[in-house]
Enzyme design. Structure first.
Site, mmCIF file in Angstrom:
data_model
loop_
_atom_site.group_PDB
_atom_site.id
_atom_site.type_symbol
_atom_site.label_atom_id
_atom_site.label_comp_id
_atom_site.label_asym_id
_atom_site.label_seq_id
_atom_site.Cartn_x
_atom_site.Cartn_y
_atom_site.Cartn_z
ATOM 1 N N GLU A 26 0.598 -1.109 -0.152
ATOM 2 C CA GLU A 26 0.037 0.155 0.060
ATOM 3 C C GLU A 26 0.681 1.311 -0.148
ATOM 4 O O GLU A 26 0.250 2.206 0.060
ATOM 5 C CB GLU A 26 -0.997 0.097 1.172
ATOM 6 C CG GLU A 26 -1.898 -1.141 1.028
ATOM 7 C CD GLU A 26 -2.974 -1.129 2.223
ATOM 8 O OE1 GLU A 26 -2.820 -0.353 3.317
ATOM 9 O OE2 GLU A 26 -4.096 -1.799 1.956
ATOM 10 N N GLU B 164 -10.581 -5.649 8.717
ATOM 11 C CA GLU B 164 -9.450 -4.375 8.811
ATOM 12 C C GLU B 164 -8.287 -4.750 7.929
ATOM 13 O O GLU B 164 -7.882 -3.654 7.212
ATOM 14 C CB GLU B 164 -8.828 -4.560 10.170
ATOM 15 C CG GLU B 164 -7.873 -3.244 10.334
ATOM 16 C CD GLU B 164 -8.005 -2.017 10.322
ATOM 17 O OE1 GLU B 164 -7.218 -1.141 10.016
ATOM 18 O OE2 GLU B 164 -9.185 -1.638 10.302
ATOM 19 N N GLY C 29 -7.171 -15.990 -0.983
ATOM 20 C CA GLY C 29 -8.314 -14.886 -0.447
ATOM 21 C C GLY C 29 -9.841 -15.218 -0.433
ATOM 22 O O GLY C 29 -10.270 -14.788 0.400
ATOM 23 N N ASN D 247 -6.412 -0.166 -5.642
ATOM 24 C CA ASN D 247 -5.958 -1.667 -5.406
ATOM 25 C C ASN D 247 -6.936 -2.562 -6.540
ATOM 26 O O ASN D 247 -8.152 -2.432 -6.616
ATOM 27 C CB ASN D 247 -6.437 -1.833 -3.884
ATOM 28 C CG ASN D 247 -5.857 -3.257 -3.735
ATOM 29 O OD1 ASN D 247 -5.738 -4.072 -4.663
ATOM 30 N ND2 ASN D 247 -5.795 -3.320 -2.524
ATOM 31 N N TYR E 152 -13.292 -8.163 -5.082
ATOM 32 C CA TYR E 152 -14.254 -7.859 -3.987
ATOM 33 C C TYR E 152 -15.717 -7.931 -4.685
ATOM 34 O O TYR E 152 -16.690 -8.521 -4.299
ATOM 35 C CB TYR E 152 -14.063 -6.815 -3.209
ATOM 36 C CG TYR E 152 -12.796 -6.933 -2.462
ATOM 37 C CD1 TYR E 152 -12.615 -8.136 -1.391
ATOM 38 C CD2 TYR E 152 -11.909 -5.780 -2.342
ATOM 39 C CE1 TYR E 152 -11.467 -8.091 -0.831
ATOM 40 C CE2 TYR E 152 -10.740 -5.987 -1.515
ATOM 41 C CZ TYR E 152 -10.553 -6.912 -0.814
ATOM 42 O OH TYR E 152 -9.330 -7.080 0.024
#
Length: 167
Positions: free
Chosen positions: A28, A85, A99, A126, A132
């Site tokens: 990140e 988180e 994942g 990202n 997602y």
């Protein structure tokens, strides 16, 4: 095909969790931002009042990722939820569905506990955003995150020190 195993983190995993947090911060582009220590994770995850839980993903018995969650609460739903988180999988392990298995395990915990939602945040650049979305997470375009940290917390806390609390 290697075997993927998801298990609850134990106190002995604190060094592994910290390593993954540092790798995620590097990804990140903020490696200097990690101030957490193994002792912080030990205290906050396995101390007197744990505030988070974690899952460890292993590929043939070797840790390759983790998901760290904590409970939140929805006043509209009247139920708790889980906030992810951090979710991190080492680059070499990403092609094995690690994942997805981590998030499926988080979802199972949510269902078992009667949670009505699972929330997470992701940086706008990202590439995991597509991942997602494929899993069913919805981008909350109308919601914007805000954060108060460090000296700003202290300044706000002290700004009304002489005034009685509302309520």
């Amino acid at each position: 095909m290697p075997t993927v195993t998801i298990r609850p983190a134990v106190e002995a995993d604190c060094a592994t969790i910290l390593r993954f947090v540092r790798e995620l911060a590097e990804f990140e582009r903020e490696p200097q931002a990690v101030k957490a220590t193994e002792e912080d994770f030990r205290r906050e995850g396995w101390g007197e009042t744990p505030v988070f839980e974690a899952l460890i993903a292993e590929l043939d018995g070797v840790p390759v990722g983790f998901a760290l969650t904590f409970r939140n609460f929805s006043t509209w739903e009247g139920r708790s939820g889980l906030f992810v988180e951090d979710l991190y999988v080492t680059p070499d392990a990403r092609r094995y569905g690690v994942g997805r298995k981590l998030l499926a395990a988080v979802a199972r915990r949510a269902v078992e506990r009667g949670c009505r939602r699972v929330d997470l945040s992701v940086l706008d650049w990202n590439p995991a955003r597509d991942f997602y979305g494929r899993l069913g997470f919805r981008h909350m375009e109308e919601w914007m995150s805000y954060r108060l940290t460090g000296d700003a917390i202290r300044a706000l806390a002290e700004s009304d020190a002489d005034e009685p609390a509302a309520g």
